[in-house]
Design an enzyme around this catalytic site. Structure first.
Site, PDB file in Angstrom:
ATOM      1  N   GLU A   1       0.901  -1.168   0.117  1.00 39.52           N
ATOM      2  CA  GLU A   1       0.116   0.368  -0.162  1.00 39.52           C
ATOM      3  C   GLU A   1       0.830   1.303  -0.029  1.00 39.52           C
ATOM      4  OE1 GLU A   1      -3.211   0.376   2.730  1.00 39.52           O
ATOM      5  OE2 GLU A   1      -3.784  -2.306   2.001  1.00 39.52           O
TER       6      GLU A   1
ATOM      7  N   GLU B   1      -4.342  -9.444   2.352  1.00 42.73           N
ATOM      8  CA  GLU B   1      -5.021  -9.454   3.453  1.00 42.73           C
ATOM      9  C   GLU B   1      -7.005  -9.874   3.125  1.00 42.73           C
ATOM     10  OE1 GLU B   1      -2.272  -6.205   5.094  1.00 42.73           O
ATOM     11  OE2 GLU B   1      -4.517  -5.436   5.257  1.00 42.73           O
TER      12      GLU B   1
END
Length: 534
Positions: A157, A261
């Site tokens: 990210e 995730e």
């Protein structure tokens, strides 16, 4: 560790086994064991939050360096039914042999992030430099000797919205260089390990992100794509969560895709999770495209995403651990054999420059400490020995404002794809280059190498072994000095929010772009746009 050829069926590959694990390899958009059975990731994020470590230098807990902790936790991972863990930061100098051996015996593979909180690519002042590359190579060297390592994430990210897409150029450069580092090891008897990226679920950039990291020369492209997604919350469904849209979008992706995730904790926190998304992930609706996923997370922390409560030497499974355990035990994904699988998907086209995408195809240079050393030795004007790092910014700012050409060697413009050859050196070496260029551009006037005692004159030395590399670098500096941004900005035909799904944002675990602040940030703070985008 020797290889034992496995006769496991796919269902057995999803569970633990007593023999040494078969290495995982990639073919097309799927994972397989070396023996040829399709492999689906059934994983869990295994790392405590940053800042909890006793080591004041690291500020993180290396989850694979404490044998007693592994003895406590690995049986719980095995009973849960996972075959993979994801770690977010390991110490490349630590001994991981005990934990890795226990994981292997429990049938558990590892996917490891290459960065750590204080040393990774920072979205606010991105760079790809010698110090970072040394860190990433160290992780590869440390974990790469274990056959139950699937691969690595070059970033997590880092780009997380349309204001920091420039950071992706540096992550892709890291991907390129780590892949080559692993490839060079393969030529000397090593094995394949993948290098991928874990992206967040942002509607404005997710399509561009997936396309960018997959497009172009495949030596620089990701080996797998991890997707951090939290759109299935509570009593949802395949369509309500947007999973159907994700399957459609990635159906033509040329490398393996999996959830890096997942596990929305709304409503009701961690204990409210029903894990129906797990059932969907391994159903026939998704297994043709997705290769499983990694649940967030093992440890119950303040963010309330845990499966296990840890207190001292005890670890106690929570209610949602038992729910997930039941769901994982029931999944039976349809599969194919490596021999029967003939991939047909091709890499994506690169996204065009647009309001939401500011990254061209060219990448920052490969960090080369030898070139940096050669450059510094060849200079006549360098920083004073006692110059503090906090003083760098003012000098960069003055020179780059008053003599932009002197800063061409450290230029980095992701939108035009123009990079100076020395942007990958450490901050002091970059400052030395800029000081010397300014000094030369001022006709080598003695007072042009002073800056109130911050710089000094030295005798330049060019070793014969440096001549070729310096000549090439000097040519690159000349190109960077004259390169300008294009007058027109192309509109992106590939950018789309069609694959949008309801987004749920969780508190990230070791979100590297947030917490990493290195020397480059220190420099950029004093320089502003003058240095960051010359």
């Amino acid at each position: 560790m020797g290889f034992l050829r496995s006769a496991l069926t796919t269902s057995l590959v999803l569970t633990s086994n007593a023999v040494a694990l078969d290495p995982i390899i990639m073919k097309g958009s799927k994972f397989f064991t070396k023996s040829g059975d399709q492999f689906f990731i059934k994983g869990v994020a295994y790392q405590q939050e940053a800042g909890g470590g006793s080591d004041s230098k690291n500020k993180y807990v290396d989850p694979l360096a404490d044998e007693d902790t592994c003895k406590r936790d690995i049986p719980l991972l095995e009973k849960l039914g996972v075959n993979t863990i994801r770690t977010y930061a390991i110490d490349p100098k630590a001994d991981h042999s005990a934990c890795m051996s226990m994981l292997d015996k429990a049938g558990i593979y590892v996917v490891a992030d290459l960065g750590e909180p204080a040393l990774s690519i920072n979205r606010d002042s991105p760079a790809w430099n010698v110090e970072l590359f040394d860190r990433y190579k160290g992780v590869v060297d440390n974990l790469g000797k274990y056959e139950n390592v699937i691969g690595f994430f070059a970033g997590n990210e880092v780009t997380n919205n349309n204001t920091n897409t420039d950071a992706s150029a540096y992550v892709k450069a890291a991907t390129r260089d780590v892949k080559k580092y692993i490839s060079d090891k393969q030529k000397n008897g090593g094995r394949w390990m993948g290098v991928g990226y874990a992206a967040n679920d942002d509607a404005e950039i997710r399509a561009n992100m997936a396309q960018y990291f997959n497009c172009g020369e495949q030596d620089s492209a990701i080996d797998f794509w991890g997707y951090n997604i939290y759109s299935w919350c509570g009593k949802s469904s395949f369509t309500e969560s947007g999973y159907d849209v994700q399957v459609k979008f990635f159906s033509n992706f040329s490398v393996p895709v999996f959830f890096a995730e997942y596990g929305c904790n709304a409503p009701g926190g961690a204990e409210g999770r029903l894990w129906d998304d797990t059932t969907a992930l391994y159903s026939s609706q998704m297994t043709g495209v997705f290769n499983g996923g990694i649940v967030y997370m093992f440890h119950e922390e303040e963010n309330d995403y845990g499966l296990v409560k840890v207190s001292g030497n005890s670890a106690n499974p929570m209610k949602n651990y038992k729910v997930l355990q039941s769901k994982l035990a029931d999944v039976k994904p349809s599969s194919t054999s490596m021999a029967a699988y003939n991939p047909t998907n091709s890499p994506a086209a690169c996204p065009a420059i647009s309001d939401n995408w500011k990254v061209a195809g060219a990448l920052p240079p490969t960090p080369d400490s030898d070139l940096c050393d050669c450059m510094v030795s060849s200079l006549s004007c360098v920083p004073a020995d006692d110059l503090a790092e906090k003083e760098y910014g003012d000098i960069f700012g003055y020179i780059c404002k008053n003599d932009a050409a002197a800063c061409a060697g450290i230029k980095h413009d992701t939108e035009t794809g123009v990079y100076g050859p020395y942007g990958m050196c450490n901050a002091k070496d970059q400052l030395a280059h800029v000081l010397n260029a300014y000094y030369v551009n001022q006709n080598s006037a003695p007072d042009a190498c002073d800056f109130n005692g911050a710089a000094k004159l030295v005798s330049a030395k060019v070793d014969s072994s440096c001549q070729s590399s310096l000549a090439k670098a000097n040519s690159a500096v000349a190109v960077a000095a004259t390169a300008t941004a294009g007058s027109a900005v192309a509109s992106s035909t590939s950018e789309s929010t069609e694959n949008a799904a309801p987004a749920f944002v969780r508190t990230p675990l070791l979100a590297m772009g947030d917490v990493a602040v290195g020397l480059y940030m220190l420099v950029a703070m004093g320089v502003g746009a003058g240095m960051v985008m010359l």
